[in-house]
Design a protein around this motif. Sequence first.
Motif, PDB file in Angstrom:
ATOM      1  N   LEU A 126       0.813  -1.211   0.000  1.00  0.00           N
ATOM      2  CA  LEU A 126       0.000   0.000   0.000  1.00  0.00           C
ATOM      3  C   LEU A 126       0.853   1.269   0.000  1.00  0.00           C
ATOM      4  CD1 LEU A 126      -2.933   1.080   0.167  1.00  0.00           C
ATOM      5  CD2 LEU A 126      -2.665   1.108   2.654  1.00  0.00           C
ATOM      6  N   GLY A 127       1.927   1.286   0.768  1.00  0.00           N
ATOM      7  CA  GLY A 127       2.757   2.477   0.885  1.00  0.00           C
ATOM      8  C   GLY A 127       3.444   2.870  -0.401  1.00  0.00           C
ATOM      9  N   SER A 128       3.574   1.951  -1.346  1.00  0.00           N
ATOM     10  CA  SER A 128       4.232   2.260  -2.620  1.00  0.00           C
ATOM     11  C   SER A 128       3.246   2.694  -3.689  1.00  0.00           C
ATOM     12  CB  SER A 128       5.017   1.033  -3.109  1.00  0.00           C
ATOM     13  OG  SER A 128       4.140  -0.070  -3.330  1.00  0.00           O
ATOM     14  N   THR A 129       1.983   2.858  -3.332  1.00  0.00           N
ATOM     15  CA  THR A 129       0.949   3.306  -4.270  1.00  0.00           C
ATOM     16  C   THR A 129       0.493   4.711  -3.878  1.00  0.00           C
ATOM     17  OG1 THR A 129      -1.014   2.572  -3.031  1.00  0.00           O
ATOM     18  CG2 THR A 129       0.175   0.908  -4.321  1.00  0.00           C
ATOM     19  N   PRO A 130      -0.229   5.407  -4.768  1.00  0.00           N
ATOM     20  CA  PRO A 130      -0.762   6.727  -4.417  1.00  0.00           C
ATOM     21  C   PRO A 130      -2.021   6.667  -3.563  1.00  0.00           C
ATOM     22  CG  PRO A 130      -1.309   6.207  -6.696  1.00  0.00           C
ATOM     23  CD  PRO A 130      -0.418   5.092  -6.208  1.00  0.00           C
ATOM     24  N   ILE A 131      -2.496   5.464  -3.247  1.00  0.00           N
ATOM     25  CA  ILE A 131      -3.778   5.343  -2.541  1.00  0.00           C
ATOM     26  C   ILE A 131      -3.771   6.042  -1.181  1.00  0.00           C
ATOM     27  CG2 ILE A 131      -5.381   3.689  -1.495  1.00  0.00           C
ATOM     28  CD1 ILE A 131      -4.675   1.767  -3.778  1.00  0.00           C
ATOM     29  N   PRO A 132      -2.739   5.870  -0.342  1.00  0.00           N
ATOM     30  CA  PRO A 132      -2.773   6.562   0.961  1.00  0.00           C
ATOM     31  C   PRO A 132      -2.869   8.077   0.844  1.00  0.00           C
ATOM     32  CG  PRO A 132      -1.107   4.847   0.974  1.00  0.00           C
ATOM     33  CD  PRO A 132      -1.560   4.988  -0.452  1.00  0.00           C
ATOM     34  N   ALA A 133      -2.277   8.649  -0.193  1.00  0.00           N
ATOM     35  CA  ALA A 133      -2.347  10.098  -0.371  1.00  0.00           C
ATOM     36  C   ALA A 133      -3.724  10.545  -0.809  1.00  0.00           C
ATOM     37  CB  ALA A 133      -1.305  10.547  -1.399  1.00  0.00           C
ATOM     38  N   ASP A 239       5.811   1.855   5.842  1.00  0.00           N
ATOM     39  CA  ASP A 239       6.065   3.049   5.058  1.00  0.00           C
ATOM     40  C   ASP A 239       4.769   3.748   4.639  1.00  0.00           C
ATOM     41  OD1 ASP A 239       7.805   4.913   3.944  1.00  0.00           O
ATOM     42  OD2 ASP A 239       7.741   3.974   1.959  1.00  0.00           O
ATOM     43  N   VAL A 240       3.776   3.688   5.513  1.00  0.00           N
ATOM     44  CA  VAL A 240       2.518   4.400   5.292  1.00  0.00           C
ATOM     45  C   VAL A 240       2.450   5.530   6.310  1.00  0.00           C
ATOM     46  CG1 VAL A 240      -0.001   4.268   5.328  1.00  0.00           C
ATOM     47  CG2 VAL A 240       1.336   2.363   4.411  1.00  0.00           C
ATOM     48  N   ASP A 241       2.485   6.750   5.819  1.00  0.00           N
ATOM     49  CA  ASP A 241       2.541   7.912   6.706  1.00  0.00           C
ATOM     50  C   ASP A 241       1.138   8.300   7.137  1.00  0.00           C
ATOM     51  OD1 ASP A 241       3.389  10.066   8.146  1.00  0.00           O
ATOM     52  OD2 ASP A 241       3.708  11.378   6.419  1.00  0.00           O
ATOM     53  N   ASN A 242       0.637   7.614   8.172  1.00  0.00           N
ATOM     54  CA  ASN A 242      -0.703   7.936   8.648  1.00  0.00           C
ATOM     55  C   ASN A 242      -0.639   8.798   9.906  1.00  0.00           C
ATOM     56  OD1 ASN A 242      -0.131   6.153  10.772  1.00  0.00           O
ATOM     57  ND2 ASN A 242      -1.307   4.476   9.877  1.00  0.00           N
ATOM     58  N   GLU A 243      -1.795   9.040  10.477  1.00  0.00           N
ATOM     59  CA  GLU A 243      -1.908   9.979  11.598  1.00  0.00           C
ATOM     60  C   GLU A 243      -1.151   9.526  12.837  1.00  0.00           C
ATOM     61  OE1 GLU A 243      -5.709  11.321  14.150  1.00  0.00           O
ATOM     62  OE2 GLU A 243      -5.855  11.899  12.042  1.00  0.00           O
ATOM     63  N   GLU A 244      -0.937   8.230  12.981  1.00  0.00           N
ATOM     64  CA  GLU A 244      -0.297   7.704  14.190  1.00  0.00           C
ATOM     65  C   GLU A 244       1.217   7.539  14.052  1.00  0.00           C
ATOM     66  OE1 GLU A 244      -2.110   7.574  16.824  1.00  0.00           O
ATOM     67  OE2 GLU A 244      -3.841   8.108  15.597  1.00  0.00           O
ATOM     68  N   GLN A 245       1.704   7.536  12.819  1.00  0.00           N
ATOM     69  CA  GLN A 245       3.126   7.290  12.596  1.00  0.00           C
ATOM     70  C   GLN A 245       3.975   8.336  13.321  1.00  0.00           C
ATOM     71  OE1 GLN A 245       4.223   4.669  11.253  1.00  0.00           O
ATOM     72  NE2 GLN A 245       6.151   4.963  10.187  1.00  0.00           N
ATOM     73  N   GLY A 246       4.880   7.866  14.172  1.00  0.00           N
ATOM     74  CA  GLY A 246       5.775   8.756  14.896  1.00  0.00           C
ATOM     75  C   GLY A 246       5.212   9.352  16.168  1.00  0.00           C
ATOM     76  N   GLU A 247       3.964   9.029  16.504  1.00  0.00           N
ATOM     77  CA  GLU A 247       3.376   9.575  17.732  1.00  0.00           C
ATOM     78  C   GLU A 247       4.035   8.934  18.965  1.00  0.00           C
ATOM     79  OE1 GLU A 247       1.109  12.088  18.242  1.00  0.00           O
ATOM     80  OE2 GLU A 247       1.500  12.449  16.119  1.00  0.00           O
ATOM     81  N   PRO A 248       4.155   9.680  20.060  1.00  0.00           N
ATOM     82  CA  PRO A 248       4.878   9.167  21.230  1.00  0.00           C
ATOM     83  C   PRO A 248       4.055   8.230  22.101  1.00  0.00           C
ATOM     84  CG  PRO A 248       4.103  11.380  21.666  1.00  0.00           C
ATOM     85  CD  PRO A 248       3.740  11.087  20.229  1.00  0.00           C
ATOM     86  N   VAL A 249       4.760   7.360  22.785  1.00  0.00           N
ATOM     87  CA  VAL A 249       4.203   6.596  23.903  1.00  0.00           C
ATOM     88  C   VAL A 249       5.026   7.001  25.114  1.00  0.00           C
ATOM     89  CG1 VAL A 249       3.694   4.326  24.840  1.00  0.00           C
ATOM     90  CG2 VAL A 249       3.624   4.689  22.360  1.00  0.00           C
ATOM     91  N   ALA A 250       4.380   7.637  26.080  1.00  0.00           N
ATOM     92  CA  ALA A 250       5.109   8.209  27.212  1.00  0.00           C
ATOM     93  C   ALA A 250       4.545   7.706  28.531  1.00  0.00           C
ATOM     94  CB  ALA A 250       5.038   9.741  27.171  1.00  0.00           C
TER      95      ALA A 250
END
Length: 270
Positions: A126-133, A239-250
Motif C-alpha cells: 500500500l505504501g508504494s501506491t498513491p492510494i494513501p495520499a 512506510d505508510v505515513d498515517n496519523e499515528e506514525q511517529g506519535e509518542p508513547v510516554a
Amino acid sequence: MGQALADNNSGDVRILMWPFLTLLLGPPLTVIWLAGLVALWRRPQWREARFMAAAFPVLLVLVFLSGTQLYYPFGLLTVLFAAGCVPVSEFVSRASGWRLLLVSGAAVNALVSALIALPIVPVAQLGSTPIPAINQTSRDSVGWPRYVRQVAAVYDALPSSTTRGAAVVTSNYGEAGAIARYGPALGLPRVFSAQNDLYFESRPPTGTAVVLLVGGQLATARTEFRSCSVKARLTNGLDVDNEEQGEPVAVCRQPRHSWDVVWAAFQHYD
C-alpha cells in the motif's frame, strides 16, 4: 464540535470542497448528478421532490461558511445521482454511442473507486501506491495491531510497582478503539480518552498516579503531570505515513491536580 472542525478544517475545506464535489461519486458520474439537479428543477412531475434541488446549494453554502468537512454534501449528492439516472437513461437509450461511453465510464469509475476505497491492494504494498495520499481512511486503517503491541511493550517494560493502578490515556478515539480491541489480550489496563464523547464516558480513577500516554497530547500531559518520559514512537513498519506514525508513547507520573481538573485539560473535539 462544529467550532472545533471549523478551527481545524476551514481553510482547506473552503478551497477544496468545490473540486471535491466531482470526486465524491467519481468524475465520470458527475454528469449524472448534475442532470438530476437540473431535472428536479425542471420536471413538473417531480415538483414534490424539488426541495432536494433547492437544499443542495444551501448545503454547499453552509459547508463553505462553516468550513467543517468536505464530505458533508455526499448524502444529497446520492439523491441527485438517483434522480439523474432517469434523464440520463432516457438520453442514452436513443444513442448507442453514448450508451457505450456511459457504461465504459461507470465501469472505470467503479474499478478505480474500488481500488481506492476497498482493502484490495495488499497492505505490504500500500505504501508504494498513491492510494494513501488519496484516501485518508486507507492510510489511517493501517498498523493498529502493531501500534498496540508497541504500547504493550512499553507497559511490560515498567516495574510492577509502576504498573499497579496505572491507566492508558490516548489522544484520540482511534487509538482508544485499537487498544480497547487488542489491548486486553496483551495485558494492557483499561484505556481512556478525552476526545469527543469519550470524555464523558469515563476518566482514570481518582488516585491514578501513573499514566501511559499515547499520541499527540504529550504537550498537555507535560503541563498536567510532574514528569513525562517518552519511551517509544509508534511505527507501522509499512512506510505508510498515517496519523499515528511517529506519535509518542510516554509514561507520565504524579498529576499536579485532581483528576477532575486534569481530565478537563485533556478534553478536545478536533
